[in-house]
Scaffold this motif. Sequence first.
Motif, PDB file in Angstrom:
ATOM      1  N   ALA A 164      -8.158  -0.891  -7.086  1.00  0.00           N
ATOM      2  CA  ALA A 164      -7.083  -0.319  -6.391  1.00  0.00           C
ATOM      3  C   ALA A 164      -7.460  -0.278  -4.968  1.00  0.00           C
ATOM      4  N   ASN A 165      -8.681   0.233  -4.736  1.00  0.00           N
ATOM      5  CA  ASN A 165      -9.160   0.593  -3.212  1.00  0.00           C
ATOM      6  C   ASN A 165      -9.584  -0.736  -2.710  1.00  0.00           C
ATOM      7  N   ASN A 166      -9.932  -1.824  -3.336  1.00  0.00           N
ATOM      8  CA  ASN A 166     -10.521  -3.082  -2.863  1.00  0.00           C
ATOM      9  C   ASN A 166      -9.552  -4.263  -2.575  1.00  0.00           C
ATOM     10  N   LEU A 167      -8.374  -4.203  -3.323  1.00  0.00           N
ATOM     11  CA  LEU A 167      -7.554  -5.449  -3.409  1.00  0.00           C
ATOM     12  C   LEU A 167      -6.467  -5.194  -2.010  1.00  0.00           C
ATOM     13  N   PRO A 168      -6.187  -6.358  -1.730  1.00  0.00           N
ATOM     14  CA  PRO A 168      -5.007  -5.939  -0.455  1.00  0.00           C
ATOM     15  C   PRO A 168      -3.650  -5.925  -0.906  1.00  0.00           C
ATOM     16  N   PHE A 169      -3.301  -4.703  -1.533  1.00  0.00           N
ATOM     17  CA  PHE A 169      -1.923  -4.304  -1.825  1.00  0.00           C
ATOM     18  C   PHE A 169      -1.340  -3.713  -0.662  1.00  0.00           C
ATOM     19  N   TYR A 170       0.070  -3.841  -0.556  1.00  0.00           N
ATOM     20  CA  TYR A 170       0.909  -3.056   0.429  1.00  0.00           C
ATOM     21  C   TYR A 170       0.801  -1.493   0.006  1.00  0.00           C
ATOM     22  N   TYR A 171       0.891  -0.807   1.159  1.00  0.00           N
ATOM     23  CA  TYR A 171       0.795   0.870   1.123  1.00  0.00           C
ATOM     24  C   TYR A 171       1.636   1.355   0.066  1.00  0.00           C
ATOM     25  N   GLU A 172       3.046   0.554  -0.129  1.00  0.00           N
ATOM     26  CA  GLU A 172       3.784   1.088  -1.286  1.00  0.00           C
ATOM     27  C   GLU A 172       3.303   1.083  -2.499  1.00  0.00           C
ATOM     28  N   GLN A 173       2.536  -0.150  -2.815  1.00  0.00           N
ATOM     29  CA  GLN A 173       2.081  -0.208  -4.050  1.00  0.00           C
ATOM     30  C   GLN A 173       0.801   0.801  -4.332  1.00  0.00           C
ATOM     31  N   LYS A 174       0.169   0.737  -3.431  1.00  0.00           N
ATOM     32  CA  LYS A 174      -0.948   1.781  -3.511  1.00  0.00           C
ATOM     33  C   LYS A 174      -0.234   3.293  -3.650  1.00  0.00           C
ATOM     34  N   GLN A 175       0.840   3.627  -3.141  1.00  0.00           N
ATOM     35  CA  GLN A 175       1.432   5.118  -3.408  1.00  0.00           C
ATOM     36  C   GLN A 175       1.907   4.884  -4.503  1.00  0.00           C
ATOM     37  N   GLU A 176       2.427   3.972  -5.366  1.00  0.00           N
ATOM     38  CA  GLU A 176       2.640   3.889  -6.748  1.00  0.00           C
ATOM     39  C   GLU A 176       1.347   4.108  -7.639  1.00  0.00           C
ATOM     40  N   ILE A 177       0.229   3.760  -7.139  1.00  0.00           N
ATOM     41  CA  ILE A 177      -0.905   3.842  -8.022  1.00  0.00           C
ATOM     42  C   ILE A 177      -1.208   5.545  -7.846  1.00  0.00           C
ATOM     43  N   LEU A 178      -1.155   5.880  -6.712  1.00  0.00           N
ATOM     44  CA  LEU A 178      -1.506   7.284  -6.383  1.00  0.00           C
ATOM     45  C   LEU A 178      -0.547   8.227  -7.017  1.00  0.00           C
ATOM     46  N   GLU A 179       0.700   7.929  -7.284  1.00  0.00           N
ATOM     47  CA  GLU A 179       1.540   8.793  -7.870  1.00  0.00           C
ATOM     48  C   GLU A 179       1.496   8.628  -9.610  1.00  0.00           C
ATOM     49  N   ALA A 180       0.706   7.787 -10.158  1.00  0.00           N
ATOM     50  CA  ALA A 180       0.449   7.732 -11.420  1.00  0.00           C
ATOM     51  C   ALA A 180      -0.877   8.761 -11.711  1.00  0.00           C
ATOM     52  N   VAL A 181      -0.416   9.706 -12.428  1.00  0.00           N
ATOM     53  CA  VAL A 181      -1.321  10.889 -12.451  1.00  0.00           C
ATOM     54  C   VAL A 181      -2.082  10.661 -13.899  1.00  0.00           C
ATOM     55  N   ARG A 186      -1.162   5.012 -14.802  1.00  0.00           N
ATOM     56  CA  ARG A 186      -1.755   4.109 -13.859  1.00  0.00           C
ATOM     57  C   ARG A 186      -2.384   2.780 -14.240  1.00  0.00           C
ATOM     58  N   TYR A 187      -2.823   2.755 -15.367  1.00  0.00           N
ATOM     59  CA  TYR A 187      -2.990   1.289 -16.132  1.00  0.00           C
ATOM     60  C   TYR A 187      -1.837   0.613 -16.002  1.00  0.00           C
ATOM     61  N   GLU A 188      -0.786   0.940 -16.478  1.00  0.00           N
ATOM     62  CA  GLU A 188       0.444   0.047 -16.504  1.00  0.00           C
ATOM     63  C   GLU A 188       0.701  -0.358 -14.944  1.00  0.00           C
ATOM     64  N   VAL A 189       0.836   0.575 -14.120  1.00  0.00           N
ATOM     65  CA  VAL A 189       1.172   0.160 -12.566  1.00  0.00           C
ATOM     66  C   VAL A 189       0.373  -0.856 -12.265  1.00  0.00           C
ATOM     67  N   LEU A 190      -1.179  -0.589 -12.411  1.00  0.00           N
ATOM     68  CA  LEU A 190      -2.127  -1.548 -12.072  1.00  0.00           C
ATOM     69  C   LEU A 190      -2.021  -3.020 -12.563  1.00  0.00           C
ATOM     70  N   MET A 191      -1.645  -2.990 -13.811  1.00  0.00           N
ATOM     71  CA  MET A 191      -1.837  -4.402 -14.536  1.00  0.00           C
ATOM     72  C   MET A 191      -0.570  -5.153 -13.951  1.00  0.00           C
ATOM     73  N   ALA A 192       0.739  -4.401 -13.986  1.00  0.00           N
ATOM     74  CA  ALA A 192       1.962  -4.897 -13.474  1.00  0.00           C
ATOM     75  C   ALA A 192       1.755  -5.581 -11.993  1.00  0.00           C
ATOM     76  N   LEU A 193       1.131  -4.833 -11.095  1.00  0.00           N
ATOM     77  CA  LEU A 193       0.673  -5.241  -9.907  1.00  0.00           C
ATOM     78  C   LEU A 193      -0.327  -6.623  -9.670  1.00  0.00           C
ATOM     79  N   LEU A 194      -1.383  -6.762 -10.699  1.00  0.00           N
ATOM     80  CA  LEU A 194      -2.152  -7.623 -10.816  1.00  0.00           C
ATOM     81  C   LEU A 194      -1.594  -8.913 -11.338  1.00  0.00           C
TER      82      LEU A 194
END
Length: 769
Positions: A164-181, A186-194
């Motif tokens: 999540a830290n190193n891939l060029p995601f938009y800040y809204e996408q990173k916010q989604e990862i941040l909000e996944a406690v 968090r796994y589901e959000v990251l996998m969907a983005l990837l």
Amino acid sequence: MKMPAVALRGMVILPGMIAHFDVSREKSIHAVEQSMMDEQKIFLVAQRDVEQEEPGIEDLYHIGIIAEVRQVIKLQNNIVRVLVEGTERAQLSAFVSQTDFLEVELTRCEEIDEGLSDEAKTAMVRSVQDTFEKYVTVNPRVGGEMRRQVREEKNLPKIMDLIANNLPFYYEQKQEILEAVSLTERYEVLMALLLKEIEITAIKNEFQAKVKKRVDKNQKEYILREQMKLIREELGEDNTESDADAYLEQLKKLKADKEVKEKIKKEILRFKNISGSSSESAVSRGYIETMLELPWNKASKDNKDLKNAERILNEDHYGLEKVKERMLEFLAVRNLTKKGESPIVCLVGPPGTGKTSIARSVARALDKKYVRISLGGVRDEAEIRGHRKTYVGAMPGRIVNGLRSAGVKNPLMLLDEIDKMSSDYKGDTASAMLEVLDAEQNCKFRDHYIEVPIDLSEVLFIATANSVQDIPRPLLDRMELIEVSSYTENEKFHIAKEHLLPKVKEKNGLKPEQLKISDRALQKIISGYTREAGVRNLERRLSEITRKSARKVYESEVKCVKVTGQNVEKYLGKERYTFDQKNENDEVGIVRGLAWTSVGGDTLEIEVNVMPGKGEVQLTGQLGDVMKESAQAGLSYIRSVGEEYHIPKKFFQENDIHIHIPEGAVPKDGPSAGITMATAMLSAITQTPVRADVAMTGEITLRGRVLPIGGLKEKILAAKNAGIKTICIPKKNEKDVEEISSEIKKGLELVFVEKMQDVLNVAFVKRQK
């Protein structure tokens, strides 16, 4: 817990991420300074709207990151650069203070232990690693450096934070990862983005691969266009047609021969393969559009009603019987033969006699499209035949442009001022017109620009000219001449009353009842204020009266202006022209001749004096070469018959003869004053008076024969206006007199003469033997 906070614009920091950002807002700078004085801890939360200057609690995301401030650097223009490391998630509860800096109430987000088994965590780790491997495969530039780290890492939270830290995601996408406690969320959000990124990159790479096959790498503009085209095809939005496709559609609807269509199609296919930025593309486009706009097989339907045509011609013009008759004949032949060759008519006559306007009326009578081509001053052959396509700025000739604007292949085309064409080093325009006006050639007229034969055989050509002498002989041979001669005073009166007066009233905003011009006033305007063959100046004089009347009506002086023979001078001033009237008494050595001018006929008084001298002959009055030779021929004839008139043998050696024609500043020439000068000389030599009411016209030979002349109608009119009663006319002009209306001949005695003796019998008051 309480902590200073900074609202970030377009940026989200995740746990374990080291990043720097710049702050320029006063509150943000004070918040950073406050954190440095405490525990170097600061709360970073992203704004929902990056444009918001003073965000409230509702303008911020509720989940942010507690970060440790590593470094603070002050830059120019009151900007502070801050280096931070994200440590843990926290939830924003409330604003504590907003005075100097933003202080907020936080709640730490404890990582939820969902009781996942080691096997489940291992499966998640491997799934993330495999998906990341696929991402690196389609996007090696971005993920290539992280491949080894991701492959070696076994801890699920760390591997997710690393990606999540190193891939060029938009800040809204990173916010989604941040909000996944929780880990699962968090796994589901990251996998969907990837997976989404893998799909987008794969589609992008597929497009690039397809484009590479079609175009050269270096043609950037072309590549972009092809990419857009492919995107539209894939999305099913390819509704726009290229220009070439549009031209092909137009070609299908075009009515033209197979040869023409093949030529246009070949040019369209060539245009399709030319780069849009090249100059050749513009040339090809212009050519295709011109070819598609030409009326190859498109014709308008003529009105076949002879009565209707006759009514329109009579409605628009008074007189001009020959022209009207010829046009009605053409229509009758066309109706009988269903086609019939279109005549090439040339109307020849003085300015202002209605040559151009009759063409417009003929077009209206036949329901033909009307095209006027002015040839006055045209000196470049390319104006007629067009330019070669290879030249910059090439265009078709005037004939093709005329057809293009008419939109049909059988318009009425007026070739105005055909006698005013000139030639220079660029070619002979008159010779180029031969192909246009020759019925045998114009069915396959070739324009240099079009390069395909064009059929002009159905075009009804009407040419106008002021003088036959200025039209080249080969061109004249192709046309049928119709002479539009000068108008009589009676014709001018009818034209003024029926056509010009209503026209100028409408033009100057007057209603018919607001201006009345009496018949006597019209006659006075025609005779005293205009001297012309046509009616242009007559229209100007009527306009002058109408304008002055319009002013009176507008200023409410009167409701109706009446112009009579008595008050016409009030509007037009003193009379400008008077006709030279015949002499009151019979005189010796003075004879009245008749002359043709471009504005009608005129009378010329020829005066001869005989005085003692050495036998010299003097000619004055700016005479041309033809008139000088006529005088010499007349004198030779007189000397040959001197014995018959009792002229002493030594008379011509002992006396000088002076021939003068008044108005010496005006040049005079023409083959029609021979008998007049001979009569005047013989009258002066023999001292025989010449009748004052006789005028004459004709050329003389050495043996005294009288030769025919031209411009007879105008000359007879001039004689009538001067009060002449008897006119001597060459016998060979008898056929021309028959064509002149009885209105002109009324009250005149026309004497046809073959020899000089016939002239003298009529002109001399008393003959000496």
